[in-house]
Design an enzyme around this catalytic site. Structure first.
Site, short mmCIF file in Angstrom:
data_model
loop_
_atom_site.label_atom_id
_atom_site.label_comp_id
_atom_site.label_asym_id
_atom_site.label_seq_id
_atom_site.Cartn_x
_atom_site.Cartn_y
_atom_site.Cartn_z
N LYS A 46 4.46 0.29 10.10
CA LYS A 46 4.46 1.51 9.28
C LYS A 46 3.94 2.69 10.07
O LYS A 46 4.42 3.80 9.91
CB LYS A 46 3.60 1.31 8.04
CG LYS A 46 4.39 0.89 6.83
CD LYS A 46 3.56 1.17 5.59
CE LYS A 46 3.41 -0.09 4.78
NZ LYS A 46 2.41 0.04 3.72
N ARG A 81 5.74 -12.93 9.37
CA ARG A 81 6.40 -11.68 9.04
C ARG A 81 7.72 -11.57 9.78
O ARG A 81 7.96 -12.24 10.78
CB ARG A 81 5.50 -10.49 9.36
CG ARG A 81 5.18 -10.33 10.84
CD ARG A 81 4.49 -8.99 11.12
NE ARG A 81 3.43 -8.69 10.17
CZ ARG A 81 3.38 -7.56 9.46
NH1 ARG A 81 4.31 -6.63 9.59
NH2 ARG A 81 2.40 -7.33 8.63
N GLU A 140 0.87 -1.17 0.00
CA GLU A 140 0.00 0.00 0.00
C GLU A 140 0.91 1.23 0.00
O GLU A 140 1.82 1.32 0.84
CB GLU A 140 -0.89 0.01 1.25
CG GLU A 140 -1.83 1.20 1.21
CD GLU A 140 -2.79 1.29 2.39
OE1 GLU A 140 -2.82 0.37 3.23
OE2 GLU A 140 -3.51 2.30 2.45
P1 ATP Z 1 -0.14 -1.76 6.62
O1 ATP Z 1 -0.93 -2.71 5.78
O2 ATP Z 1 -0.48 -1.79 8.06
O3 ATP Z 1 -0.04 -0.39 6.06
P2 ATP Z 1 2.09 -3.46 5.95
O4 ATP Z 1 3.45 -3.45 6.58
O5 ATP Z 1 1.30 -4.70 5.93
O6 ATP Z 1 1.34 -2.28 6.65
P3 ATP Z 1 1.80 -3.37 3.08
O7 ATP Z 1 2.12 -2.27 2.16
O8 ATP Z 1 0.42 -3.86 3.13
O9 ATP Z 1 2.28 -2.90 4.51
O10 ATP Z 1 2.79 -4.58 2.83
C1 ATP Z 1 3.04 -5.12 1.56
C2 ATP Z 1 3.42 -6.57 1.68
O11 ATP Z 1 4.55 -6.72 2.54
C3 ATP Z 1 2.31 -7.38 2.30
O12 ATP Z 1 2.13 -8.56 1.51
C4 ATP Z 1 2.78 -7.70 3.67
O13 ATP Z 1 2.31 -8.95 4.09
C5 ATP Z 1 4.31 -7.70 3.51
N1 ATP Z 1 4.96 -7.34 4.76
C6 ATP Z 1 4.73 -6.24 5.50
N2 ATP Z 1 5.47 -6.25 6.63
C7 ATP Z 1 6.20 -7.40 6.60
C8 ATP Z 1 7.15 -7.99 7.49
N3 ATP Z 1 7.51 -7.42 8.63
N4 ATP Z 1 7.69 -9.18 7.12
C9 ATP Z 1 7.34 -9.75 5.96
N5 ATP Z 1 6.46 -9.25 5.09
C10 ATP Z 1 5.88 -8.08 5.40
#
Ligand code: ATP
Ligand code: MG
Length: 565
Positions: free
Chosen positions: A273, A263, A37
């Protein structure tokens, strides 16, 4: 680029993909996606997901799509769209022409929603947010049907059109999937799929005032793009039944398989984030690319290489259970990479002037120095030696404790690549601080060995005072003082664990002259100090700035071990 770090050892997801290929489940296709996102910069956790998704595609002759999951315009920005693309590329991955935006599917997603309404599988609810919450139930108590659940198809179509036409305020009406309010899985209790949001979108402008919800948009985007394996993190495990429900109840072109993995959590680091945005917004760091940030932009500016980041991601592996990875593993990965590749240089960070009284005042010698003992092909360079030098303040003690083998009054040490010197006299200022050493050198020890076989116990780095270039050096340390800052202790906010000493700026450093032309972003090992990288933002011509990437050894492990014993 070292392509070997693009290939990771096998894991349960790679096993699933291999099995699907062997059984021809998707006609031999492997299509993954990375769906960020655009509401923040990517961090090292995202790097794990990127290495996994792009890695699996690469290993199997498939493709990995980069898809912006841009369904919440209130928090999104093109700055993030741009930084995400730059970061994925920098990590060494290529989405070819497969760049997508969920917002490009808004029309299709709207049509799918209308189809659900026509099939009696979605309805417009007019409960307030508070009432919706009350009807949802809890983990132990089932939810209750909304009084609006049995609206006719015609009424739902009319209300949904009115939502789209901008006739309703935010929060007054929402389109929900009609699934099961008594499901033990809260995600299946008639989840919202479209909501009113009167916010312009960075791509679609003000064309829309309703936006699809994540679970709806994500499943359908995957299906529209023909994704075969939709890999996400564990918190989406409970959303999988909804993912499947959406795809089972609409005439979609494909039904991808959602697979969840744990994760990345990293010690002494926050990876949420929301928290990273707070650190930036509240000025705890200088920006998203502050070298203390776990963002890809921050790590890059700190001097981390894509090779090191990929090696780290391969080393931590992919599992189904959450764990906390020691940040020392990340530091090890970059040390390991830079040890092989970084040219060595001499840099005096806290200078102390040394005058060699018996060295001719007008003489300068060019001494040969080895660029990288790990890699002879990197050759040698010339370093100027003269009568006035700088050594490291820490390398001299007027009153040396036991086990301090470096320079002290009357003692002899080796200057790397140069000569043995002996400290003859100490000059102090009016406050009694040592400001200058007068030494003698032994011309017979040129190159670093004494013909008479006498030994010294220390070898110091140095620079020639008349030739050295002044520089600023920034010493970075961990941003947090506790292993897991996100787990609140006694109700304390993660910000209370910020390390007040995470940045030390040394503005009076002296570097060997070969570093004058260091290109922004280039990395070096400063002998006896660690790995450093020429800053890409703050350096000006003639005023170099270097960032410490990591020290030579894991000093934290030692400090911690000492604290425990
Ligand atoms: P949010 O959705 O709360 O804004 P997010 O960290 O999930 O935060 P995204 O942009 O949705 O951010 O993440 C993109 C991809 O990265 C998703 O598929 C998510 O599962 C993966 N991702 C995010 N944080 C991690 C992490 N700490 N370890 C591994 N994969 C991650
Ligand atoms: Mg997310």
């Amino acid at each position: 680029m070292d392509r070997s770090t693009l290939r990771a050892p096998s894991d349960f997801i790679r096993d699933i993909v291999a099995h699907d290929l062997a059984t021809n489940k998707h006609g031999g296709r492997v299509v993954t996606r990375f769906p960020p996102e655009p509401n923040g910069y990517l961090h090292i956790g995202h790097a794990k997901s990127i290495c996994l998704n792009f890695g699996i595609a690469l290993e199997n002759g498939g493709v990995c799509h980069l898809r912006f999951d841009d369904t919440n315009p209130a928090k999104e920005d093109v700055e993030y769209v741009d930084s995400i693309q730059a970061d994925v590329r920098w990590l060494g991955f290529d989405w070819k022409d497969k760049l997508f935006y969920a917002s490009d599917y808004f029309d299709q997603l709207h049509d799918y929603a209308v189809q659900l309404i026509r099939a009696g599988k979605a309805y417009v609810d007019s409960l307030s947010a508070e009432e919706l919450r009350a009807h949802r139930g809890t983990l132990t108590a089932p939810g209750r049907n909304s009084p609006y659940r049995d609206r006719s198809v015609e009424e739902n179509l009319r209300l949904f059109a009115a939502m789209r036409a901008g006739e309703f305020d935010e929060g007054t009406h929402v389109l929900r999937a009609k699934i099961d309010m008594s499901s033990p899985n809260i995600n299946l209790r008639d989840p919202a799929i479209f909501r009113v949001k009167r916010v312009p979108h960075h791509r679609t402008g003000d064309r829309w005032c309703i936006y699809p919800m994540y679970d709806f948009a994500h499943a359908l985007s995957d299906a529209i793009e023909g994704i075969t394996h939709s890999i996400c993190t564990l918190e989406f495990e409970d959303h999988r039944p909804l993912y499947d429900w959406v795809l089972d109840n609409l005439p979609v072109p494909s039904h991808p398989q959602q697979i969840e993995f744990a994760r990345l959590n990293l010690s002494y680091t926050v990876l949420s984030k929301r928290k990273l945005l707070e650190l930036v917004g509240q000025g705890h760091v200088s920006g998203w690319d502050d070298p203390r940030m776990p963002t890809i932009a921050g790590l890059r500016r700190r001097g981390y290489t894509p090779e090191a980041m990929r090696a780290f991601c391969a080393a931590i592996g992919v599992a189904k259970r959450d764990s906390l990875v020691d940040v020392a593993m990340l530091e090890h990965a970059v040390r390991d990479d830079l040890n092989k590749r970084a040219p060595r240089a001499m840099a005096v960070l806290r200078p102390l002037r040394v005058v060699i009284d018996n060295y001719p005042a007008d003489q300068v010698e060019e001494l040969d120095a080895i660029n990288n003992p790990e890699d002879p092909s990197m050759g040698t360079r010339r370093v100027p030696f003269s009568r006035e030098l700088y050594i490291e303040r820490d390398d001299f003690r007027e009153d040396p404790p036991k086990q301090f083998y470096r320079l002290a009054p009357g003692r002899e040490v080796r200057l790397r690549y140069a000569y043995f010197i002996r400290c003859e006299r100490v000059v102090k200022d009016e406050r009694g601080e040592v400001v200058e050493l007068h030494c003698s050198y032994d011309p017979a020890t040129r190159g670093g060995d004494a013909p008479d076989g006498r030994k010294v116990k220390a070898t110091l780095h140095w620079v020639s005072a008349g030739h050295a270039i002044p520089a600023e050096v920034r010493l970075y340390d961990r941003l947090f003082t506790v292993e897991n800052p996100s787990v609140e202790k006694e109700g304390a906010d993660y910000r209370t664990f910020l390390n007040p000493n995470s940045l030390e700026v040394l503005s009076d450093c002296q570097l060997e002259p070969s570093l004058a032309g260091a290109a922004p972003g280039s990395f070096y090992q400063f002998e006896r100090h660690g790995y450093f990288c020429a800053d890409t933002v703050d350096a000006k011509p003639g005023q170099p700035v270097f960032n410490r990437t990591v020290g030579l050894r894991d000093t934290w492990a030692k400090i911690e071990a000492a604290g425990k014993s």
